[in-house]
Design a protein around this motif. Sequence first.
Motif, PDB file in Angstrom:
ATOM      1  N   LEU A   1       0.833  -1.213   0.000  1.00  0.00           N
ATOM      2  CA  LEU A   1       0.000   0.000   0.000  1.00  0.00           C
ATOM      3  C   LEU A   1       0.866   1.261   0.000  1.00  0.00           C
ATOM      4  O   LEU A   1       0.427   2.328   0.402  1.00  0.00           O
ATOM      5  CB  LEU A   1      -0.929   0.009   1.225  1.00  0.00           C
ATOM      6  N   LYS A   2       2.137   1.104  -0.405  1.00  0.00           N
ATOM      7  CA  LYS A   2       3.025   2.271  -0.391  1.00  0.00           C
ATOM      8  C   LYS A   2       3.598   2.555  -1.777  1.00  0.00           C
ATOM      9  O   LYS A   2       4.726   3.022  -1.912  1.00  0.00           O
ATOM     10  CB  LYS A   2       4.159   2.054   0.620  1.00  0.00           C
ATOM     11  N   THR A   3       2.803   2.276  -2.809  1.00  0.00           N
ATOM     12  CA  THR A   3       3.307   2.494  -4.170  1.00  0.00           C
ATOM     13  C   THR A   3       3.580   3.971  -4.430  1.00  0.00           C
ATOM     14  O   THR A   3       4.468   4.310  -5.197  1.00  0.00           O
ATOM     15  CB  THR A   3       2.282   1.997  -5.212  1.00  0.00           C
ATOM     16  N   ASP A   4       2.799   4.834  -3.788  1.00  0.00           N
ATOM     17  CA  ASP A   4       3.039   6.276  -3.932  1.00  0.00           C
ATOM     18  C   ASP A   4       3.034   6.896  -2.537  1.00  0.00           C
ATOM     19  O   ASP A   4       1.985   7.126  -1.948  1.00  0.00           O
ATOM     20  CB  ASP A   4       1.936   6.896  -4.796  1.00  0.00           C
ATOM     21  N   PRO A   5       4.241   7.188  -1.995  1.00  0.00           N
ATOM     22  CA  PRO A   5       4.321   7.653  -0.600  1.00  0.00           C
ATOM     23  C   PRO A   5       3.596   8.980  -0.374  1.00  0.00           C
ATOM     24  O   PRO A   5       3.329   9.333   0.772  1.00  0.00           O
ATOM     25  CB  PRO A   5       5.828   7.820  -0.375  1.00  0.00           C
ATOM     26  N   LYS A   6       3.276   9.705  -1.452  1.00  0.00           N
ATOM     27  CA  LYS A   6       2.611  10.991  -1.271  1.00  0.00           C
ATOM     28  C   LYS A   6       1.088  10.892  -1.336  1.00  0.00           C
ATOM     29  O   LYS A   6       0.393  11.876  -1.098  1.00  0.00           O
ATOM     30  CB  LYS A   6       3.098  11.974  -2.344  1.00  0.00           C
ATOM     31  N   ASP A   7       0.579   9.713  -1.700  1.00  0.00           N
ATOM     32  CA  ASP A   7      -0.869   9.530  -1.839  1.00  0.00           C
ATOM     33  C   ASP A   7      -1.498   9.453  -0.445  1.00  0.00           C
ATOM     34  O   ASP A   7      -1.219   8.533   0.326  1.00  0.00           O
ATOM     35  CB  ASP A   7      -1.120   8.243  -2.632  1.00  0.00           C
ATOM     36  N   GLU A   8      -2.341  10.428  -0.126  1.00  0.00           N
ATOM     37  CA  GLU A   8      -2.885  10.480   1.242  1.00  0.00           C
ATOM     38  C   GLU A   8      -3.968   9.449   1.517  1.00  0.00           C
ATOM     39  O   GLU A   8      -4.224   9.108   2.671  1.00  0.00           O
ATOM     40  CB  GLU A   8      -3.373  11.895   1.557  1.00  0.00           C
ATOM     41  N   PHE A   9      -4.619   8.963   0.472  1.00  0.00           N
ATOM     42  CA  PHE A   9      -5.584   7.885   0.709  1.00  0.00           C
ATOM     43  C   PHE A   9      -4.846   6.594   1.061  1.00  0.00           C
ATOM     44  O   PHE A   9      -5.242   5.867   1.972  1.00  0.00           O
ATOM     45  CB  PHE A   9      -6.509   7.686  -0.494  1.00  0.00           C
ATOM     46  N   LEU A  10      -3.739   6.353   0.371  1.00  0.00           N
ATOM     47  CA  LEU A  10      -2.920   5.184   0.732  1.00  0.00           C
ATOM     48  C   LEU A  10      -2.401   5.322   2.167  1.00  0.00           C
ATOM     49  O   LEU A  10      -2.368   4.339   2.918  1.00  0.00           O
ATOM     50  CB  LEU A  10      -1.739   5.040  -0.233  1.00  0.00           C
ATOM     51  N   ALA A  11      -2.019   6.530   2.536  1.00  0.00           N
ATOM     52  CA  ALA A  11      -1.513   6.746   3.896  1.00  0.00           C
ATOM     53  C   ALA A  11      -2.589   6.423   4.931  1.00  0.00           C
ATOM     54  O   ALA A  11      -2.312   5.823   5.976  1.00  0.00           O
ATOM     55  CB  ALA A  11      -1.038   8.187   4.053  1.00  0.00           C
ATOM     56  N   ILE A  12      -3.832   6.788   4.628  1.00  0.00           N
ATOM     57  CA  ILE A  12      -4.886   6.541   5.609  1.00  0.00           C
ATOM     58  C   ILE A  12      -5.270   5.057   5.627  1.00  0.00           C
ATOM     59  O   ILE A  12      -5.654   4.511   6.671  1.00  0.00           O
ATOM     60  CB  ILE A  12      -6.081   7.498   5.383  1.00  0.00           C
ATOM     61  N   LEU A  13      -5.123   4.384   4.488  1.00  0.00           N
ATOM     62  CA  LEU A  13      -5.339   2.922   4.470  1.00  0.00           C
ATOM     63  C   LEU A  13      -4.280   2.230   5.326  1.00  0.00           C
ATOM     64  O   LEU A  13      -4.590   1.318   6.107  1.00  0.00           O
ATOM     65  CB  LEU A  13      -5.264   2.378   3.048  1.00  0.00           C
ATOM     66  N   ARG A  14      -3.043   2.675   5.178  1.00  0.00           N
ATOM     67  CA  ARG A  14      -1.970   2.073   5.987  1.00  0.00           C
ATOM     68  C   ARG A  14      -2.194   2.344   7.481  1.00  0.00           C
ATOM     69  O   ARG A  14      -1.999   1.466   8.321  1.00  0.00           O
ATOM     70  CB  ARG A  14      -0.594   2.624   5.562  1.00  0.00           C
TER      71      ARG A  14
END
Lengths: 284, 284
Positions: free
Chosen positions: A188-201
Motif C-alpha cells: 500500500l506504499k506504491t506512492d508515498p505521497k498519496d494520502e488515501f494510501l496513507a490513511i489505508l496504511r
Amino acid sequence: MSTLTVPETIPSVPEDCEQLRKAFADRDPLLFWKKCDVDLKMILVVLWTLDPAERDALLANEATKRWTSSNQVLVEIACTRSSHDLLLVRQAYHARYKKSLEEDVAYHTTGDFCKLLVPLVSSYRYEGDEVNMTLAKSEAKILHEKISEKAFNHEDIIRILATRSKAQINATLNHYKNQFGNDINKDLKTDPKDEFLAILRATVKCLNRPEKYFEKVLRLAINKHGTDEGALTRVVATRAEVDMKFIKDEYHRRSSVPLDRAIVKDTNGDYEDMLLALIGHGDA
Amino acid sequence: MSTLTVPETIPSVPEDCEQLRKAFADRDPLLFWKKCDVDLKMILVVLWTLDPAERDALLANEATKRWTSSNQVLVEIACTRSSHDLLLVRQAYHARYKKSLEEDVAYHTTGDFCKLLVPLVSSYRYEGDEVNMTLAKSEAKILHEKISEKAFNHEDIIRILATRSKAQINATLNHYKNQFGNDINKDLKTDPKDEFLAILRATVKCLNRPEKYFEKVLRLAINKHGTDEGALTRVVATRAEVDMKFIKDEYHRRSSVPLDRAIVKDTNGDYEDMLLALIGHGDA
C-alpha cells in the motif's frame, strides 16, 4: 498496563484546573483554550482528566470540523478503541454535539476518505477470538487482487477493513504475507505521497498493531522541526492509561532512544514534567 | 401503546412452548422450525416471546442469509427501531452469530443496496428534537437535484437518509414537499419496478411514518393471493407492544376494513386467534 504507577509524581495541578474542567464541559473546549491562553500543560491536563469517551468525542469533533485528508485522528479513534469504547464515544458525541459522529464525518469528509471513514467510525466489530481461516484466505486473495490492480478504493478493501473483527483481519493479513510475500502495508506504499494510501496504511496499523501506530505518531511528532505538540499531547493523554508501556518499548526499539529522554530533549517546563509523569517516567 | 391490554385473551400456549423457546436459544431457529414442523401459531408465539433485540437479530440474520433486492426487513429494523434499540440488536447479533450485523450485511448485499444498507444498519442517529432549518433547506435542495438527475444512488441521498436524525429528516422532507410540490416518495417512483427505488421509498417511510410503512406491509401481506404469513407474523410479533394501535388505525383508514376483520377473513384456527390477541382484538 497503566503507566501511572506513582500518582505522586504527577506535578501538582493548579487550583483553577477544576474550574477549567467545569468550564470545559459547557463550551467548545478548543475555543476556550484559545480564549484563555492556557498553556500546553493545561491542555494536556484537561485532556487527560476528561472521561475517555468525552475526550475522544472532542478529538473526533475537532478532526471533522478541521478535516484534511492527512488527518488520521478519526482512524485512530475508530480503529484502536474497543467496540464498546467506540460506542461510548458515539454516545458522548450525541450528548455534547446534538448530532451523531457518523453524521459529521459523512458531512465533512469527501470522496474515498468518506467511503472509508464513515463505516470505520460506525463500526461495532465483533470482538471474539474466533477466526474463519477459509474466509481469511479468500479475503487475503481479494485484497491482493485489488491492490495489484491499484483499485485501492475498492468496496471490498473498505468492507474488509471496516467490518471484520480484529482477530479475523489479523488472520487475513498473516495469510496475505505468507501467500504474497509482503506486508500489506508495503504493497500500500506504491506512492508515498498519496494520502488515501496513507490513511489505508494507518487503518491497517491501528487495527493490527496499535502500539506501532502510536510509536510512529510520537516519533514523527518529536522529530518534526519545532515538535508537533498536538500529536504528542493527544497520544500521551489518550494512551497513558491504556498501552503506553508497549508504545514506549516500541519507541525505544525503533528510535534507539527511550521515549522519556526524547521528550526531555524536545520539550520543557511544566509541559515536559507532565508528559514524563503521564508516560510513567522511570518505570520503562 | 401496547395492544396487549387483556393478557387473558391470549390463547393458551402449549406446554412445549418453553422447551421450544429454550431449544430456539441454542440453534438456528428457522432450521429448527423446519425440522420440527411447528405450525404458524408456534412461530408467532416464539417470535413474540423472544426479547425484541434477539428477535430482530434473528430476523436480520435471516434477511442477510437469504438476501434479495426486494427484501426490506433490514431497512425496517434499521429505520423503525430507536438508536438504542438498534444498538441492542447489534449486541444480540454479536452474541448469537459471533460476528457483526454490518459485517454480514456488507458481505451478503451488493451494489447500491450495499451502499445504502450498511450505513443504515450501522447508524446510531441522534434522537433529540433539535432541527437545523438552514440545513433542512439545503439538503432538501440536494435531494431534489439528485432525484431530478435520476442519480438515486448518489452518496448525498444515502448520507442524508443514513445519518441525519429522524427529526432533521422530517424537517428536510417537509421542506422538500413545500418547495418542490411532491412528497419525495412520489418523485422516487419514476419506475415502479425498480427495486432500489422501492427500498429508498421504504427507507423514507420507515424513518418518517413507520405506522404507514407497517400498514402497507400488512395490507400487501393480507391481500396477497394465499396471504404472506411471513410478513404478517413478523409485523404482528414485532409491533404488538410498540405501535400496533397506530398501525390498526392507519389500516382501517386505508383499507376501509378493520385489521382484525381482515385477519379473520384471511387466516384461521390457533394462528388467527393468536394474531387477534396480539393486535388487541376489540380495543381498536
